[in-house]
Design an enzyme around this catalytic site. Structure first.
Site, mmCIF file in Angstrom:
data_model
loop_
_atom_site.group_PDB
_atom_site.id
_atom_site.type_symbol
_atom_site.label_atom_id
_atom_site.label_comp_id
_atom_site.label_asym_id
_atom_site.label_seq_id
_atom_site.Cartn_x
_atom_site.Cartn_y
_atom_site.Cartn_z
ATOM 1 N N HIS A 401 0.823 -1.210 0.000
ATOM 2 C CA HIS A 401 0.000 0.000 0.000
ATOM 3 C C HIS A 401 0.858 1.261 0.000
ATOM 4 O O HIS A 401 0.384 2.332 -0.404
ATOM 5 C CB HIS A 401 -0.933 0.002 1.210
ATOM 6 C CG HIS A 401 -2.244 0.662 0.948
ATOM 7 N ND1 HIS A 401 -3.180 0.168 0.045
ATOM 8 C CD2 HIS A 401 -2.794 1.806 1.446
ATOM 9 C CE1 HIS A 401 -4.220 0.966 0.009
ATOM 10 N NE2 HIS A 401 -4.022 1.972 0.842
ATOM 11 N N ARG A 404 0.993 2.612 -3.440
ATOM 12 C CA ARG A 404 -0.196 3.409 -3.796
ATOM 13 C C ARG A 404 -0.098 4.809 -3.193
ATOM 14 O O ARG A 404 -0.410 5.803 -3.862
ATOM 15 C CB ARG A 404 -1.442 2.684 -3.310
ATOM 16 C CG ARG A 404 -2.756 3.422 -3.522
ATOM 17 C CD ARG A 404 -3.916 2.523 -3.101
ATOM 18 N NE ARG A 404 -5.145 3.261 -2.817
ATOM 19 C CZ ARG A 404 -6.070 3.563 -3.722
ATOM 20 N NH1 ARG A 404 -5.885 3.216 -4.983
ATOM 21 N NH2 ARG A 404 -7.163 4.212 -3.377
#
Length: 453
Positions: A401, A404
């Protein structure tokens, strides 16, 4: 060896292979799953001549107690063995759940209150593997039906059902209809917060699962939810890498995991969005990726980074070879939502519906029990990213993550409009995207430290 013996051995081999695949689907890494198979096999040998369907919770407790007394066996191994049996009975073979009467369970818990348990590390809400499935089979079945009818993900289903198991175990396997719902739930949430000291997000997840249980399964809604105080989640800024750190991370990765990390960073994909990509989701002509059924069951379009286009095409050529081999061997088609499978009965066998990142081996579908080729295990990608960050010497908490987060931050650094970034990330509210401006220390205008004036 007779033909009958050969078939029997082959059947046993396939059974344990299927169980190992099921273990890996429960987020156990492949380098540990074979230990789970060994524990399950040890349990089979522990009571020779007694079939799995004939075994009881007492057999499991006796096995774990005996295991803990063996020289050289650590507590973590006993816990691992218990987890293996939990998967065996509650996920892989629910029809073989240990047979215990409700009275036996109550007597067992009475004894536990008088005689100290031999395994003191067991939490009050830790259920004996298979017991809830046997005693509350209609309830668990109804719970799964309600979840699936709402098209919740398999992960939500597993999580919610597990919280219900824990809740039932916490209340000594008492019939839920006889409990005061508000009082029972409050007691359990207080236990999680005080004794288990769980995170706020974990406590809220447990509450969500129990609200779903009482509202949609038992049809006994709490009424005023304000009686339950939801734990306040801490406001944390996302961890972000610099562009140089992203490049160094990629330099220490290779193969499929590098390609997936590149797509997560280059397109702002969540881990499971990347893992679940289908061939039809890639548009090389327009350099776009269609993210279907993302968080909140929303579709969106993001960019396909040109840097990885050639590598991705080469990867798809290799995947096509595996796909052709599966079709030759008659392997069942890829998983599709039931409604889609009815609308396109042959779709599961078509190339465009296949996963871009398929698993190396076949596995058992946890819902239909069909042995098919699923997508790659996300744990492999998570582990690869974490290990690469360690080798690269990046002193940050790097996860999938984080890629991202870095995607969004680097776009904002390049002065792209925040509404555009919001659309690419799939955020419902721009306020969610605004958190990245705090990472940049640019809540509106670029702010310079007075020390640098």
């Amino acid at each position: 060896m007779s033909e009958l013996d050969s078939k029997r051995l082959e059947s046993i081999r396939k059974f344990w292979e299927a169980f190992r695949s099921c273990v890996e689907e429960q987020r156990v890494s492949p380098d540990r799953s074979h230990y789970y198979v060994k524990w399950a096999q040890a349990f089979v040998r522990f009571a020779p001549g007694k079939r799995l369907r004939e075994r009881t919770g007492k057999d499991i407790e006796a096995f774990l107690t005996d295991l803990g007394k063996r020289p050289g066996t650590g507590d973590w191994q006993v816990k691992q063995a218990e987890h293996a049996l939990k998967i065996l009975y509650e996920v892989f073979l629910p029809e073989y759940a240990p047979v215990n009467s409700y009275e036996d369970i109550q007597k067992a818990h009475v004894r536990k209150k008088v005689v100290p348990r031999t395994r003191e590390d067991v939490f009050r809400d830790q259920a004996i593997p298979g017991e809830v499935e046997r005693l509350f089979a209609p309830l668990i079945s109804a719970m799964k039906t309600e979840i699936r009818s709402r098209h919740y993900s398999i992960r939500t289903e597993s999580s919610y059902v597990d919280w219900v198991r824990r809740f039932i175990a916490f209340h000594d396997y008492t019939d839920l209809k006889k409990l005061d719902a508000t009082k029972a739930v409050r007691e359990y949430l207080e236990y999680l917060a005080v004794e288990r000291a769980v995170a706020a997000s974990t406590q809220n997840q447990a509450l969500n699962a129990l609200v779903f249980l009482y509202t949609n399964v038992l049809n006994k809604p709490f009424g005023d939810l304000e009686t339950f105080v939801r734990a306040k989640r801490p406001q944390r800024l996302p961890e972000v890498m610099t562009r140089e750190e992203v490049q160094v991370l990629f330099d220490h990765m290779k193969g499929v995991t590098l390609l997936m990390a590149g797509l997560m960073y280059g397109g702002g994909l969540r881990l499971m969005e990347c893992v679940r990509l289908r061939v039809m989701d890639l548009d090389f002509g327009r350099r776009q990726i269609m993210v279907r059924d993302g968080k909140g069951q929303k579709d969106r379009v993001t960019m396909l980074p040109e840097r990885f286009s050639v590598v991705l095409k080469e990867h798809l050529a290799r995947v096509r070879t595996v796909y052709d081999d599966d079709r030759t061997r008659g392997v069942p088609g890829v998983y599709m939502w039931p409604a889609l499978a009815r609308k396109y009965p042959k779709g599961a066998l078509e190339w465009k519906w296949q996963y871009v990142f398929p698993a190396k081996s076949l596995s058992v579908d946890p819902r239909s029990a069909i042995v098919r080729r699923h997508h790659i295990n996300e744990n492999l990608v998570q582990k690869a990213v974490k290990e690469a960050a360690g080798r690269a010497g990046i002193n940050k908490r790097v996860s999938c993550h984080t890629l991202r987060h870095s995607f969004a931050t680097h776009l904002l650094e390049a002065r792209y409009d925040i509404r555009t970034v919001q659309e690419l990330l799939g955020h419902a509210d721009v306020s969610t995207t605004m958190i990245y401006t705090h990472v940049l220390n640019r809540p509106g205008l670029s702010v310079m430290s007075p020390a640098d004036f």
